[in-house]
Every structure is written in C-alpha cells, then in structure tokens.
Motif scaffolding. Structure first.
Motif, PDB file in Angstrom:
ATOM      1  N   LYS A  14       0.815  -1.218   0.000  1.00  0.00           N
ATOM      2  CA  LYS A  14       0.000   0.000   0.000  1.00  0.00           C
ATOM      3  C   LYS A  14       0.844   1.262   0.000  1.00  0.00           C
ATOM      4  CE  LYS A  14      -4.173  -1.902   2.135  1.00  0.00           C
ATOM      5  NZ  LYS A  14      -5.124  -1.815   3.272  1.00  0.00           N
ATOM      6  N   ALA A  15       1.977   1.223   0.710  1.00  0.00           N
ATOM      7  CA  ALA A  15       2.836   2.413   0.776  1.00  0.00           C
ATOM      8  C   ALA A  15       3.418   2.748  -0.591  1.00  0.00           C
ATOM      9  CB  ALA A  15       3.954   2.195   1.787  1.00  0.00           C
ATOM     10  N   CYS A  16       3.902   1.721  -1.311  1.00  0.00           N
ATOM     11  CA  CYS A  16       4.483   1.962  -2.631  1.00  0.00           C
ATOM     12  C   CYS A  16       3.408   2.335  -3.644  1.00  0.00           C
ATOM     13  CB  CYS A  16       5.255   0.728  -3.106  1.00  0.00           C
ATOM     14  SG  CYS A  16       6.804   0.467  -2.204  1.00  0.00           S
ATOM     15  N   LEU A  17       2.241   1.732  -3.509  1.00  0.00           N
ATOM     16  CA  LEU A  17       1.138   2.085  -4.404  1.00  0.00           C
ATOM     17  C   LEU A  17       0.756   3.547  -4.219  1.00  0.00           C
ATOM     18  CD1 LEU A  17      -0.903   1.124  -6.498  1.00  0.00           C
ATOM     19  CD2 LEU A  17      -2.423   0.464  -4.637  1.00  0.00           C
ATOM     20  N   TYR A  18       0.795   4.028  -2.968  1.00  0.00           N
ATOM     21  CA  TYR A  18       0.507   5.436  -2.694  1.00  0.00           C
ATOM     22  C   TYR A  18       1.545   6.327  -3.380  1.00  0.00           C
ATOM     23  CZ  TYR A  18      -0.271   9.788  -0.148  1.00  0.00           C
ATOM     24  OH  TYR A  18      -0.519  11.104   0.171  1.00  0.00           O
ATOM     25  N   ASP A  19       2.817   5.908  -3.366  1.00  0.00           N
ATOM     26  CA  ASP A  19       3.883   6.678  -4.025  1.00  0.00           C
ATOM     27  C   ASP A  19       3.651   6.780  -5.530  1.00  0.00           C
ATOM     28  OD1 ASP A  19       5.204   7.147  -1.665  1.00  0.00           O
ATOM     29  OD2 ASP A  19       6.582   5.452  -1.890  1.00  0.00           O
ATOM     30  N   MET A  20       2.965   5.792  -6.097  1.00  0.00           N
ATOM     31  CA  MET A  20       2.738   5.773  -7.541  1.00  0.00           C
ATOM     32  C   MET A  20       1.417   6.415  -7.948  1.00  0.00           C
ATOM     33  SD  MET A  20       4.167   2.067  -8.788  1.00  0.00           S
ATOM     34  CE  MET A  20       3.074   1.110  -7.758  1.00  0.00           C
ATOM     35  N   PHE A  21       0.633   6.872  -6.968  1.00  0.00           N
ATOM     36  CA  PHE A  21      -0.683   7.421  -7.268  1.00  0.00           C
ATOM     37  C   PHE A  21      -0.592   8.539  -8.289  1.00  0.00           C
ATOM     38  CE2 PHE A  21      -3.920  10.712  -6.379  1.00  0.00           C
ATOM     39  CZ  PHE A  21      -5.046   9.995  -6.744  1.00  0.00           C
ATOM     40  N   ASP A  22      -1.415   8.441  -9.319  1.00  0.00           N
ATOM     41  CA  ASP A  22      -1.417   9.438 -10.390  1.00  0.00           C
ATOM     42  C   ASP A  22      -2.596  10.384 -10.200  1.00  0.00           C
ATOM     43  OD1 ASP A  22      -0.990  10.844 -12.727  1.00  0.00           O
ATOM     44  OD2 ASP A  22      -2.001   9.383 -13.998  1.00  0.00           O
ATOM     45  N   GLY A  23      -2.329  11.533  -9.630  1.00  0.00           N
ATOM     46  CA  GLY A  23      -3.385  12.500  -9.399  1.00  0.00           C
ATOM     47  C   GLY A  23      -3.468  13.584 -10.462  1.00  0.00           C
ATOM     48  N   HIS A  24      -2.758  13.387 -11.578  1.00  0.00           N
ATOM     49  CA  HIS A  24      -2.722  14.396 -12.626  1.00  0.00           C
ATOM     50  C   HIS A  24      -4.051  14.492 -13.370  1.00  0.00           C
ATOM     51  CE1 HIS A  24       1.699  15.017 -12.578  1.00  0.00           C
ATOM     52  NE2 HIS A  24       1.719  13.758 -12.190  1.00  0.00           N
ATOM     53  N   SER A  25      -4.442  15.710 -13.705  1.00  0.00           N
ATOM     54  CA  SER A  25      -5.479  15.897 -14.718  1.00  0.00           C
ATOM     55  C   SER A  25      -4.823  15.634 -16.068  1.00  0.00           C
ATOM     56  CB  SER A  25      -6.033  17.323 -14.670  1.00  0.00           C
ATOM     57  OG  SER A  25      -6.712  17.548 -13.448  1.00  0.00           O
ATOM     58  N   ARG A  26      -5.568  15.051 -16.989  1.00  0.00           N
ATOM     59  CA  ARG A  26      -4.971  14.657 -18.273  1.00  0.00           C
ATOM     60  C   ARG A  26      -5.875  15.017 -19.430  1.00  0.00           C
ATOM     61  NH1 ARG A  26      -0.457  11.808 -17.865  1.00  0.00           N
ATOM     62  NH2 ARG A  26       0.083  10.936 -15.821  1.00  0.00           N
ATOM     63  N   CYS A  27      -5.230  15.349 -20.549  1.00  0.00           N
ATOM     64  CA  CYS A  27      -5.957  15.563 -21.794  1.00  0.00           C
ATOM     65  C   CYS A  27      -6.635  14.243 -22.165  1.00  0.00           C
ATOM     66  CB  CYS A  27      -4.996  15.999 -22.894  1.00  0.00           C
ATOM     67  SG  CYS A  27      -5.717  15.982 -24.570  1.00  0.00           S
ATOM     68  N   PRO A  28      -7.933  14.247 -22.474  1.00  0.00           N
ATOM     69  CA  PRO A  28      -8.626  12.998 -22.791  1.00  0.00           C
ATOM     70  C   PRO A  28      -8.197  12.366 -24.111  1.00  0.00           C
ATOM     71  CG  PRO A  28     -10.074  14.873 -23.138  1.00  0.00           C
ATOM     72  CD  PRO A  28      -8.845  15.406 -22.470  1.00  0.00           C
ATOM     73  N   ILE A  29      -7.547  13.140 -24.971  1.00  0.00           N
ATOM     74  CA  ILE A  29      -7.117  12.597 -26.260  1.00  0.00           C
ATOM     75  C   ILE A  29      -5.724  11.986 -26.182  1.00  0.00           C
ATOM     76  CG2 ILE A  29      -6.593  13.126 -28.683  1.00  0.00           C
ATOM     77  CD1 ILE A  29      -8.751  15.244 -28.621  1.00  0.00           C
ATOM     78  N   CYS A  30      -4.748  12.735 -25.663  1.00  0.00           N
ATOM     79  CA  CYS A  30      -3.362  12.259 -25.671  1.00  0.00           C
ATOM     80  C   CYS A  30      -2.842  11.859 -24.295  1.00  0.00           C
ATOM     81  CB  CYS A  30      -2.442  13.317 -26.272  1.00  0.00           C
ATOM     82  SG  CYS A  30      -2.208  14.772 -25.218  1.00  0.00           S
ATOM     83  N   ALA A  31      -3.596  12.173 -23.233  1.00  0.00           N
ATOM     84  CA  ALA A  31      -3.245  11.835 -21.837  1.00  0.00           C
ATOM     85  C   ALA A  31      -2.041  12.596 -21.297  1.00  0.00           C
ATOM     86  CB  ALA A  31      -3.033  10.332 -21.661  1.00  0.00           C
ATOM     87  N   ARG A  32      -1.647  13.697 -21.949  1.00  0.00           N
ATOM     88  CA  ARG A  32      -0.614  14.538 -21.349  1.00  0.00           C
ATOM     89  C   ARG A  32      -1.166  15.188 -20.082  1.00  0.00           C
ATOM     90  NH1 ARG A  32       0.381  15.888 -26.872  1.00  0.00           N
ATOM     91  NH2 ARG A  32       2.535  15.425 -27.522  1.00  0.00           N
ATOM     92  N   SER A  33      -0.283  15.394 -19.104  1.00  0.00           N
ATOM     93  CA  SER A  33      -0.690  16.102 -17.893  1.00  0.00           C
ATOM     94  C   SER A  33      -1.138  17.511 -18.263  1.00  0.00           C
ATOM     95  CB  SER A  33       0.477  16.174 -16.906  1.00  0.00           C
ATOM     96  OG  SER A  33       0.867  14.892 -16.489  1.00  0.00           O
ATOM     97  N   SER A  34      -2.209  17.969 -17.639  1.00  0.00           N
ATOM     98  CA  SER A  34      -2.733  19.297 -17.941  1.00  0.00           C
ATOM     99  C   SER A  34      -3.349  19.893 -16.682  1.00  0.00           C
ATOM    100  CB  SER A  34      -3.775  19.217 -19.066  1.00  0.00           C
ATOM    101  OG  SER A  34      -4.881  18.446 -18.658  1.00  0.00           O
ATOM    102  N   MET A  35      -3.783  21.119 -16.781  1.00  0.00           N
ATOM    103  CA  MET A  35      -4.383  21.793 -15.639  1.00  0.00           C
ATOM    104  C   MET A  35      -5.799  21.304 -15.380  1.00  0.00           C
ATOM    105  SD  MET A  35      -1.986  23.677 -14.513  1.00  0.00           S
ATOM    106  CE  MET A  35      -2.885  24.699 -13.349  1.00  0.00           C
TER     107      MET A  35
END
Length: 209
Positions: A14-35
C-alpha cells in the motif's frame, strides 16, 4: 513487494502504491498532464489519429522501476498488476470491438523473448470480454528503439513500420502499449487503422511521460 522489503501478496504494498498514485489531470485525447481534464493545446492545434488515451500512471519513479522489471528482468507477472490498474481507469460506455497490442518485429521478439504489449493486452482483454487480435497487424521494419532517439527522430523512425494483415477492420479498436512518450508509435499505428476504415481508435498504456 517489488519495490521494497514489505511483505504482501500483490505486486506492490500500500505504501508503494501510494507513491505511484497518479493525481494528474490529463488531456482525454493524448493523456498529457494538464491543468484540467480538457483537450490540451497540442491536440487542439494538431488532432492526433487516435481519439482517446487512457494511462495508469505518470512515467516517473517508482513506476519506471516496475516497468523496467517487467520489460527487461523477466517479470512478466507484472502484466496482471498493470492491467488491473489500467482497467480501473477505463470508462467503457462503448467497448472497443477488439484490442490490438503494439506488435514487435520478429527480430526484437527473438531477442527479448516476449512482447510486453501482448502480455498486457491479454490481461486487459479477458476480464473485459473484449476480443484480442494480435495478428491483425505486423511490424515489417526492425526500427531502432524509440527510447534511444530524440523526439524529432522518433516520428521518422517509426514511419511505415506497420502493415495490416486484414483489410476488413471493425469500427472501434483499442491499441495497447507499455509507455507513451511522444506518441509517435501509437500515432503511426492509429493512422494506419483509420486509413483502412476504422472509425474510432483508443490507446491504453501503463504510463505516459
């Protein structure tokens, strides 16, 4: 745990999974991180051949270490874990007709011993009850590894590398890859599918830079 000495009966504690958590907003087309979860400027400027991209993680440590073990240290069982994470990210109101793993050239397949995208695609397809079609496309050019090239050279390196083995395609296909960097590989494959008559192409991957 693959990343630390903790004992667990899954790939990551669980600790390592938390470190990998992806909380980024992403473009729905290309999945780049965005605001925000809206189409990014790059996709508004030049519309990609694919229509949607879903990724499990940001390509950063410790995810990079897990992917390295998966691809180069014969830890193919990690495909089960990665597939589970990807499935949790999918919103399948409209299921693809088939899943297509990015093909490896036969020379690369011999040297590596397996196609990591195919292993991943198998673990995604079965629980979702979507047909897996790895033979739909083959790689006809043994291109240099994309990871060794500059962004500018990746597009030309992959151009013309794929060939369809069936001229009749379904309307909706999901491409499965391991890592998306510039998107050159998936763009080339998606363009080929669209030219052959496919109406909608999605991309599903473990991580996005």
């Amino acid at each position: 745990c693959f990343l630390c000495p903790s004992g667990c009966n899954v790939a990551c504690c669980k600790a390592c999974l938390y470190d990998m958590f992806d909380g980024h907003s992403r473009c729905p087309i290309c999945a780049r991180s965005s605001m925000s979860d809206t189409v990014c400027g790059n996709c508004l400027n030049i519309t990609p051949a694919f229509d949607k991209t879903v990724v499990g993680f940001e390509y950063a440590y410790p995810v990079t270490e897990l992917i390295k073990q998966f691809k180069y240290s014969d830890r193919s069982e990690l495909a089960i874990y990665f597939a589970k994470i990807i499935r949790t990210k999918l919103k399948l109101n409209n299921k693809p007709d088939i899943i297509l793993p990015v093909p490896l050239h036969k020379n690369r397949l011999v040297s590596r011993g397996f196609n990591q995208s195919l292993l991943l695609a198998k673990e995604i397809a079965k629980p979702l009850q979507i047909k897996l079609e790895p033979s739909l496309c083959k790689r006809i050019i043994d291109t240099a590894p994309q990871s060794l090239l500059s962004n500018a050279k990746r597009k030309t390196n992959i151009r013309g590398a794929f060939q369809l083995t069936n001229k009749k395609l379904p309307n909706h296909i999901a491409i499965v890859d391991d890592v998306i960097t510039t998107g050159s590989t998936t763009s080339e494959l998606a363009s080929l599918l669209k030219r052959a008559g496919c109406k909608q192409v999605e991309v599903w991957a473990i991580a996005r830079t």
